[in-house]
Write a protein that holds these residues in place. Sequence first.
Motif, PDB file in Angstrom:
ATOM      1  N   ASP A 133     117.612  41.082  80.742  1.00 25.73           N
ATOM      2  CA  ASP A 133     118.975  41.422  80.339  1.00 25.73           C
ATOM      3  C   ASP A 133     118.937  42.302  79.093  1.00 25.73           C
ATOM      4  O   ASP A 133     117.894  42.468  78.454  1.00 25.73           O
ATOM      5  CB  ASP A 133     119.759  40.132  80.055  1.00 25.73           C
ATOM      6  N   LYS A 134     120.082  42.827  78.733  1.00 24.96           N
ATOM      7  CA  LYS A 134     120.187  43.609  77.506  1.00 24.96           C
ATOM      8  C   LYS A 134     120.002  42.683  76.307  1.00 24.96           C
ATOM      9  O   LYS A 134     120.396  41.509  76.363  1.00 24.96           O
ATOM     10  CB  LYS A 134     121.545  44.307  77.435  1.00 24.96           C
ATOM     11  N   PRO A 135     119.424  43.174  75.209  1.00 27.41           N
ATOM     12  CA  PRO A 135     119.246  42.333  74.023  1.00 27.41           C
ATOM     13  C   PRO A 135     120.585  41.760  73.563  1.00 27.41           C
ATOM     14  O   PRO A 135     121.591  42.464  73.537  1.00 27.41           O
ATOM     15  CB  PRO A 135     118.663  43.304  72.991  1.00 27.41           C
ATOM     16  N   LYS A 136     120.569  40.470  73.225  1.00 30.19           N
ATOM     17  CA  LYS A 136     121.809  39.799  72.823  1.00 30.19           C
ATOM     18  C   LYS A 136     121.893  39.676  71.297  1.00 30.19           C
ATOM     19  O   LYS A 136     120.896  39.412  70.634  1.00 30.19           O
ATOM     20  CB  LYS A 136     121.885  38.396  73.441  1.00 30.19           C
ATOM     21  N   GLU A 137     123.114  39.872  70.790  1.00 30.91           N
ATOM     22  CA  GLU A 137     123.374  39.597  69.384  1.00 30.91           C
ATOM     23  C   GLU A 137     123.963  38.201  69.278  1.00 30.91           C
ATOM     24  O   GLU A 137     125.018  37.916  69.843  1.00 30.91           O
ATOM     25  CB  GLU A 137     124.339  40.634  68.811  1.00 30.91           C
ATOM     26  N   MET A 138     123.265  37.318  68.560  1.00 33.28           N
ATOM     27  CA  MET A 138     123.669  35.911  68.481  1.00 33.28           C
ATOM     28  C   MET A 138     124.409  35.639  67.169  1.00 33.28           C
ATOM     29  O   MET A 138     123.822  35.729  66.091  1.00 33.28           O
ATOM     30  CB  MET A 138     122.438  35.019  68.581  1.00 33.28           C
ATOM     31  N   ASN A 139     125.705  35.302  67.287  1.00 35.89           N
ATOM     32  CA  ASN A 139     126.428  34.879  66.093  1.00 35.89           C
ATOM     33  C   ASN A 139     126.244  33.372  65.908  1.00 35.89           C
ATOM     34  O   ASN A 139     125.569  32.703  66.694  1.00 35.89           O
ATOM     35  CB  ASN A 139     127.905  35.260  66.174  1.00 35.89           C
ATOM     36  N   LEU A 140     126.840  32.831  64.863  1.00 37.21           N
ATOM     37  CA  LEU A 140     126.639  31.421  64.528  1.00 37.21           C
ATOM     38  C   LEU A 140     127.112  30.501  65.647  1.00 37.21           C
ATOM     39  O   LEU A 140     126.439  29.519  65.982  1.00 37.21           O
ATOM     40  CB  LEU A 140     127.378  31.086  63.225  1.00 37.21           C
ATOM     41  N   ALA A 141     128.253  30.824  66.266  1.00 39.46           N
ATOM     42  CA  ALA A 141     128.790  29.987  67.341  1.00 39.46           C
ATOM     43  C   ALA A 141     127.844  29.966  68.537  1.00 39.46           C
ATOM     44  O   ALA A 141     127.592  28.898  69.124  1.00 39.46           O
ATOM     45  CB  ALA A 141     130.166  30.492  67.759  1.00 39.46           C
ATOM     46  N   HIS A 142     127.308  31.131  68.904  1.00 43.85           N
ATOM     47  CA  HIS A 142     126.381  31.193  70.027  1.00 43.85           C
ATOM     48  C   HIS A 142     125.102  30.410  69.727  1.00 43.85           C
ATOM     49  O   HIS A 142     124.576  29.700  70.590  1.00 43.85           O
ATOM     50  CB  HIS A 142     126.033  32.652  70.351  1.00 43.85           C
ATOM     51  N   LYS A 143     124.599  30.543  68.519  1.00 45.23           N
ATOM     52  CA  LYS A 143     123.383  29.818  68.139  1.00 45.23           C
ATOM     53  C   LYS A 143     123.589  28.313  68.235  1.00 45.23           C
ATOM     54  O   LYS A 143     122.699  27.565  68.670  1.00 45.23           O
ATOM     55  CB  LYS A 143     122.951  30.208  66.723  1.00 45.23           C
ATOM     56  N   LEU A 144     124.769  27.861  67.844  1.00 46.48           N
ATOM     57  CA  LEU A 144     125.077  26.436  67.908  1.00 46.48           C
ATOM     58  C   LEU A 144     125.123  25.942  69.349  1.00 46.48           C
ATOM     59  O   LEU A 144     124.559  24.895  69.685  1.00 46.48           O
ATOM     60  CB  LEU A 144     126.417  26.160  67.211  1.00 46.48           C
ATOM     61  N   VAL A 145     125.792  26.716  70.216  1.00 47.77           N
ATOM     62  CA  VAL A 145     125.868  26.342  71.633  1.00 47.77           C
ATOM     63  C   VAL A 145     124.478  26.283  72.255  1.00 47.77           C
ATOM     64  O   VAL A 145     124.144  25.358  72.994  1.00 47.77           O
ATOM     65  CB  VAL A 145     126.776  27.324  72.409  1.00 47.77           C
ATOM     66  N   TRP A 146     123.632  27.274  71.950  1.00 45.52           N
ATOM     67  CA  TRP A 146     122.281  27.297  72.510  1.00 45.52           C
ATOM     68  C   TRP A 146     121.469  26.096  72.021  1.00 45.52           C
ATOM     69  O   TRP A 146     120.661  25.552  72.757  1.00 45.52           O
ATOM     70  CB  TRP A 146     121.584  28.608  72.142  1.00 45.52           C
ATOM     71  N   LYS A 147     121.694  25.686  70.778  1.00 44.28           N
ATOM     72  CA  LYS A 147     120.960  24.539  70.228  1.00 44.28           C
ATOM     73  C   LYS A 147     121.390  23.229  70.895  1.00 44.28           C
ATOM     74  O   LYS A 147     120.582  22.299  71.022  1.00 44.28           O
ATOM     75  CB  LYS A 147     121.191  24.458  68.709  1.00 44.28           C
TER      76      LYS A 147
END
Length: 379
Positions: A133-147
């Motif tokens: 996929d295209k490189p993703k920019e991870m903001n704080l909310a996305h990082k939290l969901v992934w964790k």
Amino acid sequence: MKVIYMSHRYHTNQTAIMKGWIENGHKVRFLSQYAGQIEDYSYIKPIIVGYSALFRAFDYIYVNFLKRKDPAAIDMKLKLGVPPLFKLAKYIREFEPDLAILRERSMYTICMNAICKHYRIPTILYSQSPIWDKPKEMNLAHKLVWKLTPMYRITPTELIGIDRKGLVKDKYAYLAPFLMEPQVSPEEKTYFENDRINIFCIGKYQERKNHQMMIEAVEELLPKYDLHLTIAGEMSNHFHEEYYQKVATYVKAHNLEDKVTFLMNLDRNEVAKEYKKADVYVLPSTGEPAAYSHLEAMAFSVPAISGSDNGTASYIDNGKTGYVFKDKNKEDLKDKLEKIICDRENLIKMGAAAYKHVEDDFQFGNYYGKIEAILKKLK
């Protein structure tokens, strides 16, 4: 092994996977947020867990008042729907699974992942996001969901389209393709019913399915070829009805009633009958995270065509089992369609290659091997 699945709904594309688990001696439970209208429950019937009472009240207000003119409003619950926690925990605890496979990064998955961690049950994410996929920019909310969701995931999607240029690979993702039972072998297949080439499409009656583009492509090929197009679609709300009326009006205005047939809300047996009659299958839609229908068609020895904006377009061996055309490009669709229909003998060869592709690459062993690889990582 005892495996528990959680998804927003049980989809027919899970049937072969459920069959594989069960016929290989495993036990499976499938938890679903809601029930789909037309699904195949021949191997497993999902347990409908639903949503918490508070979320149901909010969803009612959101869909019927705040966003009543938005056809996508009903999908809000897929990301933000909150489960009834005690009920969900009860279903997990009673089954005592060895593995949980959770659909998408959502509030529902966050809740179930936390429950599974409490009971020391390993979890794998099932997401239709592609491996490449295209490189993703991870903001704080996305990082939290992934964790808060499983690290390792399986996906039926390698990449959108067939070109990897400019894409990066997710090192935690494993390609676990959709599975498909072979249906009609090349030796059993009958082609060219009524001595014409029969084209089949299936999908909801909505704009992104590009039915009108498909009709126009067929219309422009009619002076050279005897064709018949059958479109089968879901008609379950007024948005579907409005779109259907639009394309049906076009067919009538262009005197194509004897060349285009519309079908609505077919069950699985009725869909199978259409695949058996088809000579070519076309998926003209755009915005398909991971379509399944072109794989179904290939299982009936039918060569398939897909648009490039489809996460499973790579299931087609381009030029051998079908073709991939440029997204929303009528001229390229027409070109790829003509490449198949211009030579009936080659069409039959492509159908045979499609059937073998299903036999070799879309069986339970292909899927189970990826689960085993992830479980080794989780130990």
